[in-house]
Design an enzyme around this catalytic site. Sequence first.
Site, short mmCIF file in Angstrom:
data_model
loop_
_atom_site.label_atom_id
_atom_site.label_comp_id
_atom_site.label_asym_id
_atom_site.label_seq_id
_atom_site.Cartn_x
_atom_site.Cartn_y
_atom_site.Cartn_z
N LYS A 2 -61.15 32.33 50.22
CA LYS A 2 -61.37 31.30 48.77
C LYS A 2 -62.69 30.35 48.90
O LYS A 2 -62.51 28.97 49.50
CB LYS A 2 -60.40 30.29 48.96
CG LYS A 2 -59.88 29.42 47.70
CD LYS A 2 -58.87 29.15 47.08
CE LYS A 2 -58.00 28.88 45.51
NZ LYS A 2 -58.75 29.38 44.74
C1 AKG Z 1 -56.25 26.81 41.44
O1 AKG Z 1 -55.23 28.34 40.80
O2 AKG Z 1 -56.32 26.41 41.73
C2 AKG Z 1 -57.17 28.00 41.57
O3 AKG Z 1 -58.19 28.23 42.47
C3 AKG Z 1 -57.60 29.39 40.52
C4 AKG Z 1 -59.54 28.89 39.99
C5 AKG Z 1 -59.36 27.67 39.74
O4 AKG Z 1 -58.30 27.64 38.32
O5 AKG Z 1 -59.92 26.41 39.57
#
Ligand code: AKG
Length: 290
Positions: free
Chosen positions: A151
Amino acid sequence: MELLIYFNGEFVPKHEARTSIYDHGFLYGDGVFEGIRAYNGRVFRLDEHLDRLYDSAKAIDLKIPLSKEEMKKAIIDTLKRNNLEDAYIRPIVSRGDGDLGLDPRKCPRPNVFIITQEWGAMYGDLYERGLTAVTVGIRRNAPEAMPPNIKSLNYLNNILAKIEANVKGGDEAIMIDTCGNISEGSGDNIFVVKNGRIITPPTLNNLRGVTRAAAIELAIKEGIRVFETNIGLFDIYTADEVFVTGTAAEIAPVTRIDGRLIGDGIPGQVTKKLMAAFRELTMIEGTPIV
Ligand code: AKG
């Protein structure tokens, strides 16, 4: 009161929180992050998220200058400082301040940031109506080139997918890998329901989602059989139900893909059951913010 951001052990007002333009996180996307959520005064699956953060860091040979316990405390402290009980939490570890030139050895110390803020239902009323998804031409990063399980701060692959979905009028993109298998959304994992069974791609070609794992657990608890196996375009077009999972997205129904109605074109029973079970789980489980 202005939100406070954790930055290398200090709490800085949001508008003063900044890093150097020589931070390799900014120059090269060299760093890692997590998306975590707190519900009802508890941080949901904090250990799992921290394990993933430290695994992402390990994979890029980045030594996070805090132990997991210290990181956990820093996250809880940031939430407390901001008086937040329901929040989105974004720990970020960048390679740190360096110089031009991509060699990470130019950066002696990683920078650690933690953003916490209020966050509502990401897809608004689409949790009731269902998302419109579109498959996109840009392929998911091949695992042998840029493993989707890291990530990293370089989210351009996902952003290219999102741009394409925006152009095509989709609420979310569905990405396909370089072998033609369905991979994931731009910010969430994908599941199909067919004949009462749930199928989701294995996590070689997509991010090992924490909400994905929770959805699988909840499905098994409900007595639904879950299979992790590669799926293709045919499987998503002909599914009875499709849903996506993510920390920001939670569990969200998909009712239209590339112009095809999924099932009856309304959120299905299995999806709705899992959405309710997930909501309940987030209310009772988690690391207390104390
Ligand atoms: C999340 O779902 O927390 C992610 O990291 C996905 C990326 C985002 O929506 O920022």
